[in-house]
Design a protein around this motif. Sequence first.
Motif, mmCIF file in Angstrom:
data_model
loop_
_atom_site.group_PDB
_atom_site.id
_atom_site.type_symbol
_atom_site.label_atom_id
_atom_site.label_comp_id
_atom_site.label_asym_id
_atom_site.label_seq_id
_atom_site.Cartn_x
_atom_site.Cartn_y
_atom_site.Cartn_z
ATOM 1 N N LEU A 1 7.607 3.114 4.367
ATOM 2 C CA LEU A 1 8.950 2.554 4.514
ATOM 3 C C LEU A 1 9.971 3.590 4.984
ATOM 4 C CD1 LEU A 1 9.031 0.156 1.438
ATOM 5 C CD2 LEU A 1 8.931 -0.485 3.866
ATOM 6 N N ALA A 2 9.619 4.848 4.891
ATOM 7 C CA ALA A 2 10.508 5.916 5.371
ATOM 8 C C ALA A 2 10.596 5.959 6.901
ATOM 9 C CB ALA A 2 10.028 7.266 4.840
ATOM 10 N N PHE A 3 9.765 5.205 7.591
ATOM 11 C CA PHE A 3 9.780 5.171 9.063
ATOM 12 C C PHE A 3 10.747 4.112 9.605
ATOM 13 C CE2 PHE A 3 5.848 7.386 8.207
ATOM 14 C CZ PHE A 3 5.826 8.356 9.198
ATOM 15 N N GLU A 4 11.584 3.570 8.756
ATOM 16 C CA GLU A 4 12.500 2.494 9.126
ATOM 17 C C GLU A 4 13.306 2.781 10.394
ATOM 18 O OE1 GLU A 4 16.339 0.074 7.321
ATOM 19 O OE2 GLU A 4 15.344 1.577 6.075
ATOM 20 N N HIS A 5 13.741 3.991 10.595
ATOM 21 C CA HIS A 5 14.623 4.304 11.729
ATOM 22 C C HIS A 5 13.885 4.957 12.901
ATOM 23 C CE1 HIS A 5 17.915 3.184 9.165
ATOM 24 N NE2 HIS A 5 17.447 4.000 8.234
ATOM 25 N N ASP A 6 12.573 5.021 12.831
ATOM 26 C CA ASP A 6 11.792 5.702 13.870
ATOM 27 C C ASP A 6 11.484 4.745 15.023
ATOM 28 O OD1 ASP A 6 9.979 7.105 15.462
ATOM 29 O OD2 ASP A 6 9.088 8.108 13.734
ATOM 30 N N LYS B 1 15.769 -3.618 11.037
ATOM 31 C CA LYS B 1 16.339 -3.133 9.776
ATOM 32 C C LYS B 1 16.423 -4.270 8.745
ATOM 33 C CE LYS B 1 20.211 -0.602 7.888
ATOM 34 N NZ LYS B 1 21.336 0.241 8.151
ATOM 35 N N GLN C 1 8.307 2.152 13.812
ATOM 36 C CA GLN C 1 8.821 1.404 12.667
ATOM 37 C C GLN C 1 8.057 0.084 12.474
ATOM 38 O OE1 GLN C 1 12.568 0.292 15.470
ATOM 39 N NE2 GLN C 1 13.111 0.880 13.441
ATOM 40 N N GLY D 1 5.576 3.386 -0.081
ATOM 41 C CA GLY D 1 6.840 4.109 -0.190
ATOM 42 C C GLY D 1 7.035 5.074 0.958
ATOM 43 N N LYS D 2 5.972 5.760 1.344
ATOM 44 C CA LYS D 2 6.054 6.711 2.461
ATOM 45 C C LYS D 2 6.153 5.988 3.811
ATOM 46 C CE LYS D 2 3.731 10.438 0.008
ATOM 47 N NZ LYS D 2 4.824 11.387 -0.052
ATOM 48 N N LYS E 1 11.537 -3.644 1.561
ATOM 49 C CA LYS E 1 11.970 -2.754 0.477
ATOM 50 C C LYS E 1 12.202 -3.524 -0.815
ATOM 51 C CE LYS E 1 14.027 0.900 3.249
ATOM 52 N NZ LYS E 1 15.281 1.544 3.675
ATOM 53 N N TYR F 1 13.035 -4.658 7.351
ATOM 54 C CA TYR F 1 12.785 -3.550 6.419
ATOM 55 C C TYR F 1 13.448 -3.813 5.070
ATOM 56 C CZ TYR F 1 10.078 0.030 8.753
ATOM 57 O OH TYR F 1 9.049 0.741 9.312
#
Length: 184
Positions: A63-68, A142, A100, A60-61, A149, A145
């Motif tokens: 997947l928060a790097f999707e836009h990095d 994306k 990402q 979960g944490k 998700k 991702y």
Amino acid sequence: MAQDRLIAVTKEKCNYDTKYTGEKIILRLKSDTSDVKSSVDYWLDEFINLPDSTKLGFIGKLLAFEHDTSLCCMKVVNSSFNGIEGCGGKPRGVTRYPIQVDALYIINRICWPRWMELYSCSPVLYDNKLDKSINDNPAKIKIVYKQYKEWYNECRKKGEIGFYFPFNKGRYGWYNGRVSGVPK
């Protein structure tokens, strides 16, 4: 009595092989009796053997790097963790990858450690239709991702990860990655 655990995923500056500077995702699991932190490599043994519920916390944490889109400090190399020669080279001209992609590669490593060489032996996402890397294309990353998700949400509902690797079936997947050999 269950221990309270801190699951943390951070990004740290690093320098690899005195050539590559950038950042790297670091995993950390802290409890009242231990404090385990990953290094810049992908061995991740302490995290591979965790229960699925804890791995799902990390995923979960991650997947928060999707836009990095910042660059990872590592260069693109094929990895062999199990002595399986499943890699078939790497695409020409791809030497670096963004954070990402690092995040997704870490997910693969902690969830399918015995099959990395077959499913994703290098941190390179690929457009199978155009026959080229998408590591420099955030819009296409994306889409990948989105698949991760959806898979993650299914795993959370079931409370387990399972052995089936649900990626590499469509237009976008891991470079030279095979479709899962384990039935869904």
